[in-house]
Design a protein around this motif. Structure first.
Motif, mmCIF file in Angstrom:
data_model
loop_
_atom_site.group_PDB
_atom_site.id
_atom_site.type_symbol
_atom_site.label_atom_id
_atom_site.label_comp_id
_atom_site.label_asym_id
_atom_site.label_seq_id
_atom_site.Cartn_x
_atom_site.Cartn_y
_atom_site.Cartn_z
ATOM 1 N N TYR A 58 16.107 -8.576 4.600
ATOM 2 C CA TYR A 58 16.880 -7.612 5.224
ATOM 3 C C TYR A 58 17.261 -6.345 4.132
ATOM 4 N N PHE A 59 17.295 -6.740 2.918
ATOM 5 C CA PHE A 59 17.789 -5.771 1.886
ATOM 6 C C PHE A 59 16.495 -4.539 1.631
ATOM 7 N N PHE A 60 15.480 -5.327 1.823
ATOM 8 C CA PHE A 60 14.168 -4.399 1.741
ATOM 9 C C PHE A 60 14.137 -3.519 2.985
ATOM 10 N N LEU A 61 14.347 -4.281 4.199
ATOM 11 C CA LEU A 61 14.147 -3.503 5.575
ATOM 12 C C LEU A 61 15.297 -2.315 5.490
ATOM 13 N N HIS A 62 16.398 -2.884 5.202
ATOM 14 C CA HIS A 62 17.855 -1.746 5.157
ATOM 15 C C HIS A 62 17.134 -0.479 4.368
ATOM 16 N N ASN A 63 16.648 -0.671 3.192
ATOM 17 C CA ASN A 63 16.052 0.383 2.498
ATOM 18 C C ASN A 63 14.930 1.040 2.934
ATOM 19 N N LEU A 64 13.997 0.396 3.806
ATOM 20 C CA LEU A 64 12.945 1.129 4.385
ATOM 21 C C LEU A 64 13.579 2.196 5.529
ATOM 22 N N SER A 65 14.462 1.451 6.141
ATOM 23 C CA SER A 65 14.940 2.365 7.262
ATOM 24 C C SER A 65 15.806 3.619 6.684
ATOM 25 N N PHE A 66 16.400 3.496 5.636
ATOM 26 C CA PHE A 66 16.767 4.655 4.890
ATOM 27 C C PHE A 66 15.785 5.481 4.509
ATOM 28 N N VAL A 67 14.770 5.168 4.101
ATOM 29 C CA VAL A 67 13.618 5.990 3.606
ATOM 30 C C VAL A 67 13.372 6.860 5.094
ATOM 31 N N ASP A 68 12.885 5.956 6.197
ATOM 32 C CA ASP A 68 12.524 6.628 7.229
ATOM 33 C C ASP A 68 13.393 7.532 7.719
ATOM 34 N N ILE A 69 14.691 7.584 7.824
ATOM 35 C CA ILE A 69 15.697 8.541 8.046
ATOM 36 C C ILE A 69 15.478 9.783 7.214
ATOM 37 N N VAL A 70 15.353 9.637 5.862
ATOM 38 C CA VAL A 70 15.384 10.711 5.031
ATOM 39 C C VAL A 70 13.856 11.465 5.266
ATOM 40 N N TYR A 71 12.853 10.674 5.424
ATOM 41 C CA TYR A 71 11.479 10.989 5.616
ATOM 42 C C TYR A 71 11.483 11.916 6.879
ATOM 43 N N THR A 72 12.028 11.531 7.934
ATOM 44 C CA THR A 72 11.956 12.277 9.172
ATOM 45 C C THR A 72 12.909 13.379 9.080
ATOM 46 N N SER A 73 14.043 13.328 8.588
ATOM 47 C CA SER A 73 15.077 14.518 8.361
ATOM 48 C C SER A 73 14.467 15.675 7.637
ATOM 49 N N ILE A 74 13.536 15.444 6.741
ATOM 50 C CA ILE A 74 12.978 16.531 5.914
ATOM 51 C C ILE A 74 12.198 17.592 6.662
ATOM 52 N N THR A 75 11.477 17.213 7.732
ATOM 53 C CA THR A 75 10.658 17.902 8.643
ATOM 54 C C THR A 75 11.120 18.101 10.077
ATOM 55 N N ILE A 76 11.589 17.174 10.642
ATOM 56 C CA ILE A 76 11.623 17.357 12.132
ATOM 57 C C ILE A 76 12.826 18.597 12.312
ATOM 58 N N PRO A 77 13.940 18.470 11.703
ATOM 59 C CA PRO A 77 14.885 19.491 12.239
ATOM 60 C C PRO A 77 14.247 20.886 11.994
ATOM 61 N N ASN A 78 13.435 21.085 11.046
ATOM 62 C CA ASN A 78 12.723 22.439 10.742
ATOM 63 C C ASN A 78 11.786 22.685 11.836
ATOM 64 N N MET A 79 11.100 21.469 12.218
ATOM 65 C CA MET A 79 10.018 21.811 13.306
ATOM 66 C C MET A 79 11.064 22.140 14.636
ATOM 67 N N LEU A 80 12.058 21.531 14.881
ATOM 68 C CA LEU A 80 12.906 21.630 16.032
ATOM 69 C C LEU A 80 13.280 22.978 16.294
#
Length: 322
Positions: free
Chosen positions: A59-81
């Protein structure tokens, strides 16, 4: 560089030109997807950090993966929107390269974390008695740091080479965000070296992480089949099911995107749509897959829900002493 042209200072993100009349529909779809990604991954981070029963390496690794997913999508999706709401979306050259570097490095870091999670499952299933001795807190932190370093270091050569290219017009990027291959096509210089380094890095990232994940699961499979109890086999497999599902979706979609960029008769807009869906699909499905396949996460969500509703309700019925 042709001296009759001025250096480009900003790029225009063209996006999906053929769907101009459906921009509002696309805005609503991607806004809903982005909200779902933020909500689902934030919930996983919250549960892992707050629930003591989720205090394990997985769950420690899963928690880090979730954080990466948030940052990953926040880099492009707001700009796309924002691009869906305006006729012409511009981004500075510096901002474009910054977005490109962060987007690619986060994608690579996600691959690194999936590899780390596969290794964690291997140790848990094949060396259960030594699991806590091997996967200490310091080892967990080092593995996460290694995944982040892997992402940032592996993608650096291609982005540095791309940033050194001269641009003297045109400046219209045929994409919804600053995709490396779409940007370097606009350079008024030879891009063979940059393209080769970019392709080589991408293949190394994909093949090396996939090889290590596959090796982990081959060893896990051998350990599972050595187990005499069918119940033990099922229990061991169930602990890997969610991670294996995410890996299959992630690498299959990555393969489709890679093929679309290499096949000449696929239209640019189909490539753009596949790249956009790829960037959204895995972060969107990760929380759903782990929540559906993982009983501990479901139970933690129920406990958190009960605490947020029952405790305030109990406090409200305590009589006030005057």
């Amino acid at each position: 560089m042709n001296s009759s042209f001025l250096p480009v200072t900003e790029f225009v993100l063209v996006g999906l030109k053929s769907l101009q009349e459906k921009q509002i529909i696309l805005f609503v779809i991607f806004l809903f997807a982005y909200i779902t990604i933020l909500t689902g991954n934030s919930m996983i981070i919250f549960l892992v950090r707050r629930d003591p029963k989720l205090n394990s390496p997985m769950y420690f690794f899963l928690h880090n993966l979730s954080f990466v997913d948030i940052v990953y999508t926040s880099i492009t999706i707001p700009n796309m929107l924002s691009g869906f709401l305006v006729t012409s979306k511009t981004i500075s050259v510096t901002g474009c390269y910054l977005q490109m570097y962060c987007f690619l490095s986060m994608a690579s870091t996600g691959r690194g974390l999936l590899t780390v999670m596969a290794y964690d499952r291997y140790v848990a299933i094949c060396n259960p008695l030594r699991y806590t001795a091997i996967m200490t807190k310091s080892v967990q932190v080092l593995l996460v740091i290694a995944a982040w370093c892997f992402g940032y270091i592996m993608i650096s050569p291609a982005v540095i080479l791309a940033a050194r290219l001269p641009f003297c017009g045109p400046n219209k990027v045929e994409h919804c965000f600053c995709d490396l291959s779409s940007v370097i096509k606009l350079a008024c210089a030879d891009i063979k070296l940059t393209s080769t380094v970019s392709l080589t890095n991408a293949l190394i990232i994909l093949i090396s992480t996939l090889f290590l994940i596959a090796l982990s699961y081959i060893l896990i499979g051998i350990c599972i089949f050595k187990t005499t109890s069918s119940q033990g086999r099922w229990k061991a497999f169930s602990t890997c099911a969610a991670h294996l599902t995410v890996v299959l979706i992630s690498y299959t979609s990555a393969a489709f995107v890679y093929i679309s960029y290499r096949v000449g008769n696929i239209s640019p807009e189909v490539r753009i749509m596949m790249a956009v869906l790829y960037s959204v699909l895995t972060p969107l499905l990760n929380p759903m897959i782990y929540s559906l396949r993982n009983k501990d996460l479901r139970d933690a969500a129920k406990r958190a829900f009960r605490k947020s509703w029952i405790i305030p309700a109990e406090k409200s019925i305590i009589p006030t002493i005057t």
